[in-house]
Motif scaffolding. Sequence first.
Motif, PDB file in Angstrom:
ATOM      1  N   MET A   1     -34.554 -32.539  34.425  1.00  0.00           N
ATOM      2  CA  MET A   1     -33.383 -31.964  35.079  1.00  0.00           C
ATOM      3  C   MET A   1     -33.585 -30.465  35.284  1.00  0.00           C
ATOM      4  SD  MET A   1     -29.540 -32.048  33.640  1.00  0.00           S
ATOM      5  CE  MET A   1     -28.248 -32.363  34.767  1.00  0.00           C
ATOM      6  N   GLU A   2     -33.309 -30.017  36.508  1.00  0.00           N
ATOM      7  CA  GLU A   2     -33.497 -28.607  36.845  1.00  0.00           C
ATOM      8  C   GLU A   2     -32.347 -27.764  36.307  1.00  0.00           C
ATOM      9  OE1 GLU A   2     -33.983 -26.017  40.890  1.00  0.00           O
ATOM     10  OE2 GLU A   2     -34.722 -28.071  40.854  1.00  0.00           O
ATOM     11  N   LYS A   3     -32.684 -26.580  35.794  1.00  0.00           N
ATOM     12  CA  LYS A   3     -31.682 -25.658  35.268  1.00  0.00           C
ATOM     13  C   LYS A   3     -30.806 -25.124  36.401  1.00  0.00           C
ATOM     14  CE  LYS A   3     -33.724 -22.911  31.583  1.00  0.00           C
ATOM     15  NZ  LYS A   3     -34.023 -21.528  31.252  1.00  0.00           N
ATOM     16  N   ALA A   4     -29.534 -24.908  36.109  1.00  0.00           N
ATOM     17  CA  ALA A   4     -28.646 -24.228  37.058  1.00  0.00           C
ATOM     18  C   ALA A   4     -29.128 -22.789  37.216  1.00  0.00           C
ATOM     19  CB  ALA A   4     -27.218 -24.250  36.541  1.00  0.00           C
ATOM     20  N   LEU A   5     -28.898 -22.209  38.379  1.00  0.00           N
ATOM     21  CA  LEU A   5     -29.281 -20.811  38.607  1.00  0.00           C
ATOM     22  C   LEU A   5     -28.633 -19.901  37.565  1.00  0.00           C
ATOM     23  CD1 LEU A   5     -29.050 -20.529  42.498  1.00  0.00           C
ATOM     24  CD2 LEU A   5     -31.033 -21.070  41.071  1.00  0.00           C
ATOM     25  N   PHE A   6     -27.431 -20.225  37.170  1.00  0.00           N
ATOM     26  CA  PHE A   6     -26.719 -19.457  36.151  1.00  0.00           C
ATOM     27  C   PHE A   6     -27.564 -19.346  34.883  1.00  0.00           C
ATOM     28  CE2 PHE A   6     -23.815 -19.496  32.480  1.00  0.00           C
ATOM     29  CZ  PHE A   6     -23.067 -18.344  32.727  1.00  0.00           C
ATOM     30  N   ASP A   7     -28.109 -20.472  34.427  1.00  0.00           N
ATOM     31  CA  ASP A   7     -28.941 -20.478  33.217  1.00  0.00           C
ATOM     32  C   ASP A   7     -30.321 -19.889  33.486  1.00  0.00           C
ATOM     33  OD1 ASP A   7     -26.963 -21.738  31.600  1.00  0.00           O
ATOM     34  OD2 ASP A   7     -27.474 -23.653  32.538  1.00  0.00           O
ATOM     35  N   LYS A   8     -30.882 -20.208  34.622  1.00  0.00           N
ATOM     36  CA  LYS A   8     -32.220 -19.725  34.994  1.00  0.00           C
ATOM     37  C   LYS A   8     -32.299 -18.201  34.956  1.00  0.00           C
ATOM     38  CE  LYS A   8     -35.494 -19.981  38.877  1.00  0.00           C
ATOM     39  NZ  LYS A   8     -35.711 -20.578  40.205  1.00  0.00           N
ATOM     40  N   TYR A   9     -31.208 -17.535  35.360  1.00  0.00           N
ATOM     41  CA  TYR A   9     -31.223 -16.073  35.433  1.00  0.00           C
ATOM     42  C   TYR A   9     -30.512 -15.369  34.291  1.00  0.00           C
ATOM     43  CZ  TYR A   9     -33.484 -16.704  39.864  1.00  0.00           C
ATOM     44  OH  TYR A   9     -34.384 -17.054  40.836  1.00  0.00           O
ATOM     45  N   GLY A  10     -30.164 -16.078  33.228  1.00  0.00           N
ATOM     46  CA  GLY A  10     -29.680 -15.400  32.032  1.00  0.00           C
ATOM     47  C   GLY A  10     -28.196 -15.469  31.756  1.00  0.00           C
ATOM     48  N   GLY A  11     -27.461 -16.321  32.448  1.00  0.00           N
ATOM     49  CA  GLY A  11     -26.052 -16.534  32.140  1.00  0.00           C
ATOM     50  C   GLY A  11     -25.155 -15.352  32.454  1.00  0.00           C
ATOM     51  N   PHE A  12     -24.022 -15.299  31.740  1.00  0.00           N
ATOM     52  CA  PHE A  12     -23.015 -14.278  32.018  1.00  0.00           C
ATOM     53  C   PHE A  12     -23.559 -12.863  31.872  1.00  0.00           C
ATOM     54  CE2 PHE A  12     -19.694 -17.584  31.225  1.00  0.00           C
ATOM     55  CZ  PHE A  12     -19.029 -17.439  32.429  1.00  0.00           C
ATOM     56  N   SER A  13     -24.476 -12.650  30.955  1.00  0.00           N
ATOM     57  CA  SER A  13     -25.026 -11.310  30.753  1.00  0.00           C
ATOM     58  C   SER A  13     -25.654 -10.771  32.035  1.00  0.00           C
ATOM     59  CB  SER A  13     -26.063 -11.343  29.626  1.00  0.00           C
ATOM     60  OG  SER A  13     -26.685 -10.098  29.501  1.00  0.00           O
ATOM     61  N   THR A  14     -26.489 -11.569  32.664  1.00  0.00           N
ATOM     62  CA  THR A  14     -27.141 -11.135  33.895  1.00  0.00           C
ATOM     63  C   THR A  14     -26.172 -11.132  35.064  1.00  0.00           C
ATOM     64  OG1 THR A  14     -29.273 -11.958  33.139  1.00  0.00           O
ATOM     65  CG2 THR A  14     -29.025 -11.605  35.504  1.00  0.00           C
ATOM     66  N   VAL A  15     -25.351 -12.154  35.158  1.00  0.00           N
ATOM     67  CA  VAL A  15     -24.404 -12.221  36.281  1.00  0.00           C
ATOM     68  C   VAL A  15     -23.465 -11.024  36.247  1.00  0.00           C
ATOM     69  CG1 VAL A  15     -22.540 -13.539  37.353  1.00  0.00           C
ATOM     70  CG2 VAL A  15     -24.579 -14.722  36.525  1.00  0.00           C
ATOM     71  N   SER A  16     -23.019 -10.610  35.082  1.00  0.00           N
ATOM     72  CA  SER A  16     -22.125  -9.451  35.011  1.00  0.00           C
ATOM     73  C   SER A  16     -22.835  -8.187  35.496  1.00  0.00           C
ATOM     74  CB  SER A  16     -21.556  -9.266  33.610  1.00  0.00           C
ATOM     75  OG  SER A  16     -22.559  -8.935  32.686  1.00  0.00           O
ATOM     76  N   LYS A  17     -24.105  -8.032  35.194  1.00  0.00           N
ATOM     77  CA  LYS A  17     -24.873  -6.877  35.690  1.00  0.00           C
ATOM     78  C   LYS A  17     -25.031  -6.948  37.200  1.00  0.00           C
ATOM     79  CE  LYS A  17     -27.414  -6.502  31.385  1.00  0.00           C
ATOM     80  NZ  LYS A  17     -28.646  -6.844  30.688  1.00  0.00           N
ATOM     81  N   ILE A  18     -25.270  -8.144  37.716  1.00  0.00           N
ATOM     82  CA  ILE A  18     -25.394  -8.329  39.168  1.00  0.00           C
ATOM     83  C   ILE A  18     -24.074  -7.948  39.846  1.00  0.00           C
ATOM     84  CG2 ILE A  18     -25.578 -10.085  40.989  1.00  0.00           C
ATOM     85  CD1 ILE A  18     -27.644 -11.530  39.144  1.00  0.00           C
ATOM     86  N   VAL A  19     -22.964  -8.421  39.310  1.00  0.00           N
ATOM     87  CA  VAL A  19     -21.658  -8.138  39.923  1.00  0.00           C
ATOM     88  C   VAL A  19     -21.333  -6.645  39.851  1.00  0.00           C
ATOM     89  CG1 VAL A  19     -19.173  -8.568  39.727  1.00  0.00           C
ATOM     90  CG2 VAL A  19     -20.779 -10.474  39.620  1.00  0.00           C
ATOM     91  N   LEU A  20     -21.629  -5.991  38.749  1.00  0.00           N
ATOM     92  CA  LEU A  20     -21.403  -4.542  38.659  1.00  0.00           C
ATOM     93  C   LEU A  20     -22.212  -3.803  39.713  1.00  0.00           C
ATOM     94  CD1 LEU A  20     -21.292  -4.001  34.797  1.00  0.00           C
ATOM     95  CD2 LEU A  20     -19.418  -3.633  36.429  1.00  0.00           C
ATOM     96  N   SER A  21     -23.461  -4.173  39.860  1.00  0.00           N
ATOM     97  CA  SER A  21     -24.306  -3.549  40.875  1.00  0.00           C
ATOM     98  C   SER A  21     -23.792  -3.861  42.281  1.00  0.00           C
ATOM     99  CB  SER A  21     -25.752  -4.042  40.714  1.00  0.00           C
ATOM    100  OG  SER A  21     -26.582  -3.469  41.690  1.00  0.00           O
ATOM    101  N   LEU A  22     -23.368  -5.087  42.489  1.00  0.00           N
ATOM    102  CA  LEU A  22     -22.823  -5.490  43.781  1.00  0.00           C
ATOM    103  C   LEU A  22     -21.623  -4.620  44.150  1.00  0.00           C
ATOM    104  CD1 LEU A  22     -22.554  -7.481  46.190  1.00  0.00           C
ATOM    105  CD2 LEU A  22     -21.166  -8.916  44.664  1.00  0.00           C
ATOM    106  N   TYR A  23     -20.713  -4.417  43.217  1.00  0.00           N
ATOM    107  CA  TYR A  23     -19.519  -3.627  43.525  1.00  0.00           C
ATOM    108  C   TYR A  23     -19.830  -2.153  43.690  1.00  0.00           C
ATOM    109  CZ  TYR A  23     -16.334  -7.331  44.004  1.00  0.00           C
ATOM    110  OH  TYR A  23     -15.709  -8.441  44.510  1.00  0.00           O
ATOM    111  N   ASP A  24     -20.829  -1.630  43.015  1.00  0.00           N
ATOM    112  CA  ASP A  24     -21.259  -0.257  43.279  1.00  0.00           C
ATOM    113  C   ASP A  24     -21.660  -0.126  44.750  1.00  0.00           C
ATOM    114  OD1 ASP A  24     -20.827   0.640  40.700  1.00  0.00           O
ATOM    115  OD2 ASP A  24     -22.938   0.459  40.093  1.00  0.00           O
ATOM    116  N   ARG A  25     -22.372  -1.117  45.253  1.00  0.00           N
ATOM    117  CA  ARG A  25     -22.818  -1.099  46.656  1.00  0.00           C
ATOM    118  C   ARG A  25     -21.664  -1.320  47.621  1.00  0.00           C
ATOM    119  NH1 ARG A  25     -28.778  -3.438  46.726  1.00  0.00           N
ATOM    120  NH2 ARG A  25     -29.313  -2.999  44.582  1.00  0.00           N
ATOM    121  N   LEU A  26     -20.805  -2.283  47.301  1.00  0.00           N
ATOM    122  CA  LEU A  26     -19.675  -2.586  48.191  1.00  0.00           C
ATOM    123  C   LEU A  26     -18.744  -1.378  48.324  1.00  0.00           C
ATOM    124  CD1 LEU A  26     -18.788  -6.212  47.048  1.00  0.00           C
ATOM    125  CD2 LEU A  26     -19.837  -5.539  49.225  1.00  0.00           C
ATOM    126  N   LEU A  27     -18.490  -0.693  47.226  1.00  0.00           N
ATOM    127  CA  LEU A  27     -17.605   0.468  47.262  1.00  0.00           C
ATOM    128  C   LEU A  27     -18.176   1.604  48.091  1.00  0.00           C
ATOM    129  CD1 LEU A  27     -16.417   0.451  43.546  1.00  0.00           C
ATOM    130  CD2 LEU A  27     -15.021  -0.067  45.567  1.00  0.00           C
TER     131      LEU A  27
END
Length: 123
Positions: A1-27
């Motif tokens: 069974m293939e891992k979800a992208l969420f797990d593949k890239y490190g879960g909430f820890s990584t996703v939260s960093k991605i979202v923070l960076s995303l909003y820095d750019r969006l703003l």
Amino acid sequence: MEKALFDKYGGFSTVSKIVLSLYDRLLEDDDVGPFFDDVDMPRLIDHQTKFVSSLMGGPASFTDDHIERAHSHMDIDHLHFDKLKAIVSETLADFDVAEDDIKTVLSAFEDRRSLLVEKPNVN
């Protein structure tokens, strides 16, 4: 069974960093930045972390109705949505997300375009 992208890239820890960076750019963006004037950013970032996590196969989930209601008061057009997708793509690439995985996430965003852009008239 293939891992979800969420797990593949490190879960909430990584996703939260991605979202923070995303909003820095969006703003910083002249086209989409103004949508975030007078917005409770910590609350929004929390919601978006859960939303992006769900797009990546994580445990959080958002209904289409919730997404539509949250954006119903905004005048979002295709230019804004396309700019969002471009910034999401750049942000994911900066976190070493594989090209195919970026396409998967962008496809999930695209699936929701009509919820944000092509809203029905409300009288």
